[in-house]
Design an enzyme around this catalytic site. Structure first.
Site, PDB file in Angstrom:
ATOM      1  CD  GLU A   7      -3.097   0.971   2.178  1.00  0.00           C
ATOM      2  OE1 GLU A   7      -4.137   0.312   2.066  1.00  0.00           O
ATOM      3  OE2 GLU A   7      -2.811   1.613   3.207  1.00  0.00           O
TER       4      GLU A   7
ATOM      5  CG  HIS B 279     -10.953   2.905  17.375  1.00  0.00           C
ATOM      6  ND1 HIS B 279      -9.914   3.165  18.244  1.00  0.00           N
ATOM      7  CD2 HIS B 279     -10.389   2.366  16.274  1.00  0.00           C
ATOM      8  CE1 HIS B 279      -8.769   2.804  17.679  1.00  0.00           C
ATOM      9  NE2 HIS B 279      -9.025   2.315  16.478  1.00  0.00           N
TER      10      HIS B 279
ATOM     11  NE  ARG C 263      -2.819   9.508  16.745  1.00  0.00           N
ATOM     12  CZ  ARG C 263      -2.294   9.055  17.877  1.00  0.00           C
ATOM     13  NH1 ARG C 263      -1.962   9.889  18.828  1.00  0.00           N
ATOM     14  NH2 ARG C 263      -2.086   7.779  18.058  1.00  0.00           N
TER      15      ARG C 263
HETATM   16  N1  UDP Z   1     -12.987  -3.392  11.040  1.00  0.00           N
HETATM   17  C1  UDP Z   1     -13.305  -4.543  11.757  1.00  0.00           C
HETATM   18  N2  UDP Z   1     -14.097  -4.435  12.858  1.00  0.00           N
HETATM   19  C2  UDP Z   1     -14.591  -3.248  13.295  1.00  0.00           C
HETATM   20  C3  UDP Z   1     -14.280  -2.071  12.546  1.00  0.00           C
HETATM   21  C4  UDP Z   1     -13.466  -2.175  11.430  1.00  0.00           C
HETATM   22  O1  UDP Z   1     -12.878  -5.641  11.390  1.00  0.00           O
HETATM   23  O2  UDP Z   1     -15.292  -3.229  14.308  1.00  0.00           O
HETATM   24  C5  UDP Z   1     -12.071  -3.507   9.891  1.00  0.00           C
HETATM   25  C6  UDP Z   1     -12.568  -2.946   8.580  1.00  0.00           C
HETATM   26  O3  UDP Z   1     -13.193  -3.946   7.830  1.00  0.00           O
HETATM   27  C7  UDP Z   1     -11.309  -2.436   7.919  1.00  0.00           C
HETATM   28  C8  UDP Z   1     -10.371  -2.157   9.063  1.00  0.00           C
HETATM   29  O4  UDP Z   1     -10.927  -2.758  10.220  1.00  0.00           O
HETATM   30  O5  UDP Z   1     -10.700  -3.408   7.097  1.00  0.00           O
HETATM   31  C9  UDP Z   1     -10.197  -0.686   9.234  1.00  0.00           C
HETATM   32  O6  UDP Z   1      -9.492  -0.411  10.377  1.00  0.00           O
HETATM   33  P1  UDP Z   1      -9.348   1.071  10.931  1.00  0.00           P
HETATM   34  O7  UDP Z   1     -10.555   1.842  10.552  1.00  0.00           O
HETATM   35  O8  UDP Z   1      -8.994   0.928  12.366  1.00  0.00           O
HETATM   36  O9  UDP Z   1      -8.047   1.623  10.199  1.00  0.00           O
HETATM   37  P2  UDP Z   1      -7.766   2.323   8.800  1.00  0.00           P
HETATM   38  O10 UDP Z   1      -8.322   1.461   7.716  1.00  0.00           O
HETATM   39  O11 UDP Z   1      -8.389   3.678   8.835  1.00  0.00           O
HETATM   40  O12 UDP Z   1      -6.288   2.398   8.738  1.00  0.00           O
END
Ligand code: UDP
Length: 361
Positions: free
Chosen positions: A116, A236, A206
């Site tokens: 990524e 969260h 954040r």
């Molecule tokens: N996700 C999960 N359970 C939850 C909320 C999100 O499995 O209760 C997954 C969602 O499918 C995604 C990932 O967590 O793939 C996103 O994580 P987060 O939002 O913490 O981080 P970001 O993607 O913004 O880096």
């Protein structure tokens, strides 16, 4: 060839797991190193994907600062890398774990692969500290695995050599394809709701914590009350997020507040949603595979592909702009589940490229 995979948070596990498992299933020598930057949410995902980390650096502390995480990962990862002497270290995304692991490997002259690579919001402080992390990682990696052509162009604009950049799609699509067919989505989500057609919400960034988050919640409250649509919200673990959510919507009957759920349950909730409201990166990438429109509650985006494909709207974070975006989303009915972020073959491409087979590029 020995490969180390370093991860510390929920999204890193989700996006590293398919690559790690692809390598492992081919009999490659793989070492999983968990930093546990976010203990509980990381563990939940490690279990879903059946990973058994060889090392757990256990860096998380109460009220941890970014600098504490950097210091603890640095100190604990170095002896592991010195002992294992991998040929390559894989990091994913833009977390403090990813940046620190990259720096640690760089100091030890071990090549790093960035899954990524090339995402940019253009604002060093938004998302914070992720935008800085990704830029620093991309400067120093041997392999830059960009999910899209736009991400590649971002890297080229920064003067990064083209022969280090490979457009491979986003491994989150591999992850959801691995999980999706394993479960009965409808029965999983019935734990939380009797009927479909709710809004699925996640908030955690954040830079949104504070007034921005409160405005998003107020706009959603107004919309939910006017339309009668429920909001399912896995909240969260960050205590500052939880405090705001509790103050703003803790007693609001339109909101079904639940603990963070594992990936199986989250995808089942995504599958039954009417649309999604989120500041998460991964959720924006997953939603198109379920034909769900996304209201992105942020001021900037590093995923313009979603907006340009008409699969989401960058709503900002003011009450009025979010409220208008929610009404816009309510009228959308996506017909195609084509996903601009990937096709489920990212892990295979990464494997072949790191083995010197560039047939994909
Ligand atoms: N996700 C999960 N359970 C939850 C909320 C999100 O499995 O209760 C997954 C969602 O499918 C995604 C990932 O967590 O793939 C996103 O994580 P987060 O939002 O913490 O981080 P970001 O993607 O913004 O880096």
């Amino acid at each position: 060839m020995k490969s180390c995979f370093v991860f510390g948070t929920r999204p890193e596990v989700i996006k590293i797991a398919p690559v790690y498992l692809y390598f492992k299933n081919l009999g490659e020598q793989v070492i999983a190193i968990a930093t546990a930057q976010h203990r509980e949410m990381m563990d939940m995902m490690v279990e879903v994907f059946g990973m058994k980390p060889e090392y757990d650096l256990d860096v998380m502390t109460h009220n941890q600062s970014l600098n504490t995480i950097v210091a603890r990962v640095m100190e604990r990862l170095e002896p592991v890398l010195m002992k294992e002497k991998p040929d390559i270290v894989f990091v994913q995304g833009d977390t403090t774990t990813a940046f620190t692991a990259c720096l640690c490997a760089f100091h030890l002259s071990i090549p790093v692969a960035h899954i990524e690579a090339g995402l940019r919001s253009g604002n060093l402080y938004d998302p914070f500290p992720e935008e800085l992390n990704r830029r620093l990682i991309d400067i120093s990696c041997k392999y830059l695995f960009a999910p899209t052509e736009k991400a590649k162009q971002n890297l080229l604009r920064e003067g990064i050599e083209e022969n280090r950049i490979f457009v491979v799609g986003n491994s989150v699509i591999d992850a959801l394809q691995l999980i999706r067919d394993r479960v009965n989505m409808i029965s999983l989500r019935r734990k939380f709701t009797d009927s479909d057609g709710y809004i699925l919400m996640t908030l955690h960034r954040r830079e949104n914590i504070g007034e921005r988050m409160r405005s998003v919640l107020r706009a959603t409250t107004r919309f939910a009350q006017e339309t009668g649509i429920k909001v399912i919200f896995p909240v969260h673990k960050n205590p500052r997020v939880r405090q705001i959510v509790s103050e703003e919507v803790g007693n609001n009957p339109s909101f079904i507040l639940i603990e963070p759920v594992d990936y199986l349950h989250f995808l089942s909730l995504l599958d039954g949603a009417k649309f999604v409201v989120t500041d998460s990166g991964g959720v924006q990438e997953e939603a198109p595979s379920f034909k769900k429109f996304v209201v992105v509650v942020r001021e900037t985006t590093e995923r313009p592909e979603l907006i340009e494909a008409g699969l989401g709207v960058l709503a900002g974070t003011s009450q009025q702009s979010v409220y208008s975006a929610l009404n816009q989303a309510n009228d959308k009915n996506l017909s195609s589940s084509e996903n601009p972020f990937g096709d489920g073959k990212t892990s295979e491409r990464i494997y072949r490229i790191t083995r010197g087979d560039n047939v994909w590029c």
